[in-house]
Design a protein around this motif. Sequence first.
Motif, PDB file in Angstrom:
ATOM      1  N   SER A  21      10.941 -55.986 -10.712  1.00 35.64           N
ATOM      2  CA  SER A  21      11.033 -56.253  -9.275  1.00 35.64           C
ATOM      3  C   SER A  21      10.766 -55.014  -8.433  1.00 35.64           C
ATOM      4  O   SER A  21      10.384 -55.129  -7.257  1.00 35.64           O
ATOM      5  CB  SER A  21      12.418 -56.817  -8.932  1.00 35.64           C
ATOM      6  OG  SER A  21      12.624 -58.066  -9.566  1.00 35.64           O
ATOM      7  N   ILE A  22      10.955 -53.833  -9.011  1.00 36.73           N
ATOM      8  CA  ILE A  22      10.682 -52.597  -8.270  1.00 36.73           C
ATOM      9  C   ILE A  22       9.251 -52.601  -7.752  1.00 36.73           C
ATOM     10  O   ILE A  22       8.978 -52.244  -6.600  1.00 36.73           O
ATOM     11  CB  ILE A  22      10.937 -51.357  -9.168  1.00 36.73           C
ATOM     12  CG1 ILE A  22      12.440 -51.199  -9.421  1.00 36.73           C
ATOM     13  CG2 ILE A  22      10.365 -50.093  -8.512  1.00 36.73           C
ATOM     14  CD1 ILE A  22      12.773 -50.100 -10.416  1.00 36.73           C
ATOM     15  N   GLY A  23       8.311 -53.048  -8.604  1.00 37.55           N
ATOM     16  CA  GLY A  23       6.901 -53.065  -8.225  1.00 37.55           C
ATOM     17  C   GLY A  23       6.616 -53.991  -7.054  1.00 37.55           C
ATOM     18  O   GLY A  23       5.883 -53.627  -6.130  1.00 37.55           O
ATOM     19  N   ILE A  24       7.213 -55.192  -7.068  1.00 32.85           N
ATOM     20  CA  ILE A  24       6.900 -56.136  -5.987  1.00 32.85           C
ATOM     21  C   ILE A  24       7.562 -55.710  -4.674  1.00 32.85           C
ATOM     22  O   ILE A  24       6.994 -55.904  -3.598  1.00 32.85           O
ATOM     23  CB  ILE A  24       7.273 -57.590  -6.349  1.00 32.85           C
ATOM     24  CG1 ILE A  24       8.751 -57.743  -6.671  1.00 32.85           C
ATOM     25  CG2 ILE A  24       6.434 -58.092  -7.491  1.00 32.85           C
ATOM     26  CD1 ILE A  24       9.164 -59.165  -6.944  1.00 32.85           C
ATOM     27  N   PHE A  25       8.744 -55.110  -4.740  1.00 36.83           N
ATOM     28  CA  PHE A  25       9.367 -54.642  -3.512  1.00 36.83           C
ATOM     29  C   PHE A  25       8.600 -53.450  -2.947  1.00 36.83           C
ATOM     30  O   PHE A  25       8.426 -53.337  -1.734  1.00 36.83           O
ATOM     31  CB  PHE A  25      10.836 -54.284  -3.760  1.00 36.83           C
ATOM     32  CG  PHE A  25      11.757 -55.473  -3.711  1.00 36.83           C
ATOM     33  CD1 PHE A  25      12.488 -55.754  -2.579  1.00 36.83           C
ATOM     34  CD2 PHE A  25      11.876 -56.330  -4.799  1.00 36.83           C
ATOM     35  CE1 PHE A  25      13.328 -56.860  -2.518  1.00 36.83           C
ATOM     36  CE2 PHE A  25      12.704 -57.439  -4.754  1.00 36.83           C
ATOM     37  CZ  PHE A  25      13.429 -57.706  -3.612  1.00 36.83           C
ATOM     38  N   PHE A  26       8.128 -52.559  -3.824  1.00 34.61           N
ATOM     39  CA  PHE A  26       7.340 -51.422  -3.357  1.00 34.61           C
ATOM     40  C   PHE A  26       6.051 -51.891  -2.685  1.00 34.61           C
ATOM     41  O   PHE A  26       5.725 -51.459  -1.577  1.00 34.61           O
ATOM     42  CB  PHE A  26       7.007 -50.490  -4.526  1.00 34.61           C
ATOM     43  CG  PHE A  26       6.045 -49.398  -4.162  1.00 34.61           C
ATOM     44  CD1 PHE A  26       6.496 -48.223  -3.578  1.00 34.61           C
ATOM     45  CD2 PHE A  26       4.678 -49.540  -4.388  1.00 34.61           C
ATOM     46  CE1 PHE A  26       5.607 -47.216  -3.217  1.00 34.61           C
ATOM     47  CE2 PHE A  26       3.784 -48.543  -4.032  1.00 34.61           C
ATOM     48  CZ  PHE A  26       4.252 -47.377  -3.448  1.00 34.61           C
ATOM     49  N   MET A  27       5.316 -52.770  -3.344  1.00 34.62           N
ATOM     50  CA  MET A  27       4.043 -53.229  -2.789  1.00 34.62           C
ATOM     51  C   MET A  27       4.245 -54.065  -1.526  1.00 34.62           C
ATOM     52  O   MET A  27       3.436 -54.010  -0.599  1.00 34.62           O
ATOM     53  CB  MET A  27       3.267 -54.035  -3.825  1.00 34.62           C
ATOM     54  CG  MET A  27       2.637 -53.196  -4.928  1.00 34.62           C
ATOM     55  SD  MET A  27       1.578 -51.867  -4.305  1.00 34.62           S
ATOM     56  CE  MET A  27       0.356 -52.797  -3.360  1.00 34.62           C
ATOM     57  N   GLY A  28       5.339 -54.842  -1.470  1.00 32.79           N
ATOM     58  CA  GLY A  28       5.626 -55.598  -0.261  1.00 32.79           C
ATOM     59  C   GLY A  28       5.812 -54.679   0.935  1.00 32.79           C
ATOM     60  O   GLY A  28       5.294 -54.931   2.025  1.00 32.79           O
ATOM     61  N   ALA A 184      -7.510 -51.088  -2.567  1.00 34.79           N
ATOM     62  CA  ALA A 184      -6.596 -50.491  -3.547  1.00 34.79           C
ATOM     63  C   ALA A 184      -5.359 -51.372  -3.737  1.00 34.79           C
ATOM     64  O   ALA A 184      -4.873 -51.557  -4.864  1.00 34.79           O
ATOM     65  CB  ALA A 184      -6.185 -49.094  -3.089  1.00 34.79           C
ATOM     66  N   CYS A 185      -4.843 -51.943  -2.636  1.00 34.48           N
ATOM     67  CA  CYS A 185      -3.689 -52.847  -2.730  1.00 34.48           C
ATOM     68  C   CYS A 185      -4.034 -54.084  -3.554  1.00 34.48           C
ATOM     69  O   CYS A 185      -3.200 -54.567  -4.337  1.00 34.48           O
ATOM     70  CB  CYS A 185      -3.222 -53.258  -1.340  1.00 34.48           C
ATOM     71  SG  CYS A 185      -2.380 -51.962  -0.414  1.00 34.48           S
ATOM     72  N   ALA A 186      -5.247 -54.614  -3.385  1.00 33.84           N
ATOM     73  CA  ALA A 186      -5.657 -55.801  -4.142  1.00 33.84           C
ATOM     74  C   ALA A 186      -5.635 -55.526  -5.633  1.00 33.84           C
ATOM     75  O   ALA A 186      -5.170 -56.365  -6.425  1.00 33.84           O
ATOM     76  CB  ALA A 186      -7.056 -56.238  -3.698  1.00 33.84           C
ATOM     77  N   VAL A 187      -6.102 -54.358  -6.044  1.00 32.61           N
ATOM     78  CA  VAL A 187      -6.106 -54.000  -7.472  1.00 32.61           C
ATOM     79  C   VAL A 187      -4.670 -53.909  -7.996  1.00 32.61           C
ATOM     80  O   VAL A 187      -4.340 -54.449  -9.060  1.00 32.61           O
ATOM     81  CB  VAL A 187      -6.853 -52.671  -7.692  1.00 32.61           C
ATOM     82  CG1 VAL A 187      -6.714 -52.215  -9.137  1.00 32.61           C
ATOM     83  CG2 VAL A 187      -8.327 -52.821  -7.317  1.00 32.61           C
ATOM     84  N   ALA A 188      -3.801 -53.214  -7.254  1.00 35.39           N
ATOM     85  CA  ALA A 188      -2.410 -53.047  -7.701  1.00 35.39           C
ATOM     86  C   ALA A 188      -1.685 -54.388  -7.769  1.00 35.39           C
ATOM     87  O   ALA A 188      -0.926 -54.654  -8.714  1.00 35.39           O
ATOM     88  CB  ALA A 188      -1.684 -52.099  -6.744  1.00 35.39           C
ATOM     89  N   LEU A 189      -1.894 -55.249  -6.793  1.00 39.80           N
ATOM     90  CA  LEU A 189      -1.228 -56.558  -6.766  1.00 39.80           C
ATOM     91  C   LEU A 189      -1.711 -57.452  -7.908  1.00 39.80           C
ATOM     92  O   LEU A 189      -0.919 -58.199  -8.497  1.00 39.80           O
ATOM     93  CB  LEU A 189      -1.477 -57.240  -5.419  1.00 39.80           C
ATOM     94  CG  LEU A 189      -0.754 -56.615  -4.223  1.00 39.80           C
ATOM     95  CD1 LEU A 189      -1.346 -57.110  -2.914  1.00 39.80           C
ATOM     96  CD2 LEU A 189       0.740 -56.927  -4.276  1.00 39.80           C
TER      97      LEU A 189
END
Length: 405
Positions: A21-28, A184-189
């Motif tokens: 969940s750390i990843g999704i909260f960071f990207m959000g 860059a966000c699209a790649v990470a998501l």
Amino acid sequence: MHAQSQETASADMVGRLFRRSIGIFFMGGFVTALVGLLVPRLTLIDRLDYTRGALVQFAFHSSYLVFALPITALLVRTGYMRAIAAGLGVMTIACLGLCIAATIGSFPLLLLALLGLSTGITFLQIAANVVQPLVAADGRGAARLTLLQGFNSVGTVLAPLIGASFLLQANPLGRWSMGLPFLACAVALAMLGLVFWRARGLLAAHPAPRRLPLADFGRVLRERRLAWGGLAMFGYVGAEVTIGSLLANYLARPDILGTDPATAGRLVSLYWGGAMLGRFAGAVGLARIAPARLLAIMASGAVLLVAGAMHTHGVAGAAALIAVGLCNAIMYPTVFALALPEDRGLAPYASMMLCMAVVGGAAVPLATGALADRVGLAAALVLPLLCYLGIAAFAGLVALPAAKR
């Protein structure tokens, strides 16, 4: 021995879910703050008025109201992990759309892509926020959610620092530079969505979301705490987004700091940085101070700071409005946790109602922008000030019954 092994397995599941969940909260947080930079881009560089600039946040937050119900229905059918993976997939496509819209300079396509991006985030708001308190058998759901919101704030701090160079200053790549952060966000998501899809069976041992018959849906609507919590959530998101979106414009004013747009955009990271530090500290503070009491203190502090920013100039005014970020720190997770009904079977639907209240991020910035076009930016800050007063009132309502017990 069997009970101990079950407890160990449950703790392992909670830990694995938290780490993912750390990843999704960071990207959000990162994409939300990146979207916020589009407002000063349109108003300070492309010379749109505050009202049209605020349409960015209107498009970005309106889907919370429009799509929350069908997304909740899909979540109940598919489960939390699949819903999160689906949301990340939608966000990936939307970020690609933003990249194209920014590159070719299409405002209608930009608004459409923002609507898609917020639709994806709606999946995460409903599924990822509610699942943390539900799986936390140790009663630390609010503290754990606050800590995750801290990682969300890390993203909101980094986005202005990185994004201002692409969105708010001259670049040899021209308009192409505007699309690069979203690419860059699209790649990470996309990578994060794959992680959650591969872990879609992680919560198999946990009770699935319960379908609520339509006839019983009135039970959710009659939850008094949830209704007041929804209004507090509306006010919180509306005030936070309004200040975050217009802060660069406020700092760039000659009577405040008089900086160039790129510098003002980077200074916005201090606003989100206050929220980041406050959320990590709040995760500890919530273990020592009653959540409703801490919420009342922070909301009252925000009221005083916004009032100070309205009536002072120079560094003092800038510092006051930036410092509101620190007060925002614990508001979202605390309002969310306090508003949930005692019947946890209603949690997905309560989460849906709270997520719909995020439409405050569409309504309050638009109203503030329209007011700013008429009376000036400083005076228009009265609207977020009123929102913080409402949050303080909600905290008092929750704290009163607890004090009687």
